[in-house]
Design a protein around this motif. Sequence first.
Motif, PDB file in Angstrom:
ATOM      1  N   ALA A 105       0.831  -1.211   0.000  1.00  0.00           N
ATOM      2  CA  ALA A 105       0.000   0.000   0.000  1.00  0.00           C
ATOM      3  C   ALA A 105       0.861   1.255   0.000  1.00  0.00           C
ATOM      4  O   ALA A 105       0.547   2.239  -0.683  1.00  0.00           O
ATOM      5  N   ALA A 143       2.360   1.654  -3.498  1.00  0.00           N
ATOM      6  CA  ALA A 143       1.410   1.858  -4.600  1.00  0.00           C
ATOM      7  C   ALA A 143       1.288   3.333  -4.942  1.00  0.00           C
ATOM      8  O   ALA A 143       1.481   4.211  -4.102  1.00  0.00           O
ATOM      9  N   GLN A 172      -4.994   3.987  -6.117  1.00  0.00           N
ATOM     10  CA  GLN A 172      -5.818   2.890  -6.624  1.00  0.00           C
ATOM     11  C   GLN A 172      -6.785   3.412  -7.667  1.00  0.00           C
ATOM     12  O   GLN A 172      -7.686   4.205  -7.358  1.00  0.00           O
ATOM     13  N   ASP A 173      -6.596   2.956  -8.912  1.00  0.00           N
ATOM     14  CA  ASP A 173      -7.458   3.417  -9.985  1.00  0.00           C
ATOM     15  C   ASP A 173      -7.862   2.285 -10.923  1.00  0.00           C
ATOM     16  O   ASP A 173      -8.321   2.529 -12.033  1.00  0.00           O
ATOM     17  N   LYS A 196      -5.680  -0.495 -11.555  1.00  0.00           N
ATOM     18  CA  LYS A 196      -4.519  -1.193 -12.124  1.00  0.00           C
ATOM     19  C   LYS A 196      -4.600  -2.669 -11.735  1.00  0.00           C
ATOM     20  O   LYS A 196      -5.318  -3.056 -10.805  1.00  0.00           O
ATOM     21  N   ASP A 247      -3.997  -3.272  -8.190  1.00  0.00           N
ATOM     22  CA  ASP A 247      -5.092  -2.876  -7.312  1.00  0.00           C
ATOM     23  C   ASP A 247      -6.043  -4.040  -7.083  1.00  0.00           C
ATOM     24  O   ASP A 247      -6.491  -4.294  -5.958  1.00  0.00           O
ATOM     25  N   TYR A 248      -6.365  -4.753  -8.171  1.00  0.00           N
ATOM     26  CA  TYR A 248      -7.259  -5.900  -8.043  1.00  0.00           C
ATOM     27  C   TYR A 248      -6.638  -6.986  -7.178  1.00  0.00           C
ATOM     28  O   TYR A 248      -7.327  -7.642  -6.385  1.00  0.00           O
ATOM     29  N   TRP A 280      -7.043  -5.772  -3.595  1.00  0.00           N
ATOM     30  CA  TRP A 280      -8.424  -5.882  -3.133  1.00  0.00           C
ATOM     31  C   TRP A 280      -8.788  -7.326  -2.829  1.00  0.00           C
ATOM     32  O   TRP A 280      -9.479  -7.608  -1.848  1.00  0.00           O
ATOM     33  N   SER A 333     -14.813  -1.030  -4.815  1.00  0.00           N
ATOM     34  CA  SER A 333     -13.583  -0.315  -5.162  1.00  0.00           C
ATOM     35  C   SER A 333     -13.283  -0.301  -6.654  1.00  0.00           C
ATOM     36  O   SER A 333     -12.549   0.562  -7.128  1.00  0.00           O
ATOM     37  N   GLN A 334     -13.824  -1.246  -7.408  1.00  0.00           N
ATOM     38  CA  GLN A 334     -13.476  -1.391  -8.819  1.00  0.00           C
ATOM     39  C   GLN A 334     -14.038  -0.253  -9.656  1.00  0.00           C
ATOM     40  O   GLN A 334     -15.013   0.399  -9.253  1.00  0.00           O
TER      41      GLN A 334
END
Length: 371
Positions: free
Chosen positions: A188, A191, A194-195, A197, A200-201, A204, A273-274
């Motif tokens: 974190a 990083a 979080q957008d 990428k 990010d997945y 999550w 979040s996605q």
Amino acid sequence: MAYPRPTLSQLRQQALQDVISGGIPGVTAVLRFSVIYVLSMVLAGLSWLHYGYIDWVAKQSVPWTATGAYLAAWGALKGVYRKGATAASGTATFTATGTDVIPAGTQFALQGGLLATASADSVTADGITAVNWTASSTGTAGNVTLGTIVTLSSPVPGIQTTGTVTDITVSGADIEDDTDFRTRVMEAYQAQGQDGKANDYVGWAEAVAGVTRAWVVGNGAGAGTVVVYIMLDEANAANGGFPNGTNGAATGDARYTTATGDQLTVANAIQPSQPVTALVIVCAPIAQPTDFVITDLGTGNTTANQKLITEALTDMFVRLSAPGGTINPNNWEEAIGAIGLDSFEVQSPTGPVTGANAGTMPTLGTISFAA
């Protein structure tokens, strides 16, 4: 360069030397049981404790060495929280007479001494009643396998006393340890926001209790899709770490079949979040077992060494295997070589092992040993 913290012995010697060199007339040595000797030892001990405290404070002052509550505080600054323990849940079926049902709240005894509770009234049809249950204790200790015998703690009229587990809805997971939690905290901090990428997945998915590994394939099921593969190596150890459930999307996403079990838990966790336009499909990798034939062990072909080899190869597959990924001969040569055997030869496989497609993951199959 790290500060060379003095040992307790060095501090004791330093304290005695300071007394001797302190300018007290006629003092050239200190008797072992004298008052000044005892005071020197006490002061050295206090200094050693102070060094230890400062060392501990230094470790808690940065996220890469912090532990416990201090590591949790560093994670909270980035919105990363320790995964709590979860309880396993599933479905069990019993033979029933007529339309009798098992009431919600009924307790079961699962094979192995585990307890579970009916989370809702069972549904009876065609002489079978199916009841959803949740383990009474959290963590991997509450996990069972399909076919496990279930016994009603107290008789229910019209229901056979024993049944079987026919489905695992959610796998129980232990509270996340510092090592795994620290890895996510550091990711974190590293990083760049979080957008949506690929990383990010992964983050999550791995934030879900029980999930230990995750991989992402963009457009894996067509344009606009994001396929997330997950593994639960500890929670689902009895199942080889593969998730219990069916592949699919989050609840309410009408564009694709809704997932079940572990896959649904992860899909629902990712959904808030996605990116709003992405169709996220959470899947279990498809196992591609790889058999090994190991020869030239000589006198080293013992049960103990066979166990060490198996553990080394198991660890290698966990560290390096991925859906559609490749494991090379040098990987297993290094893993087995680290054991320190006098001699060995991997007769099979002879070349790289690659997943047959994007969703297929090489796994450890059977191992044959020969002297």
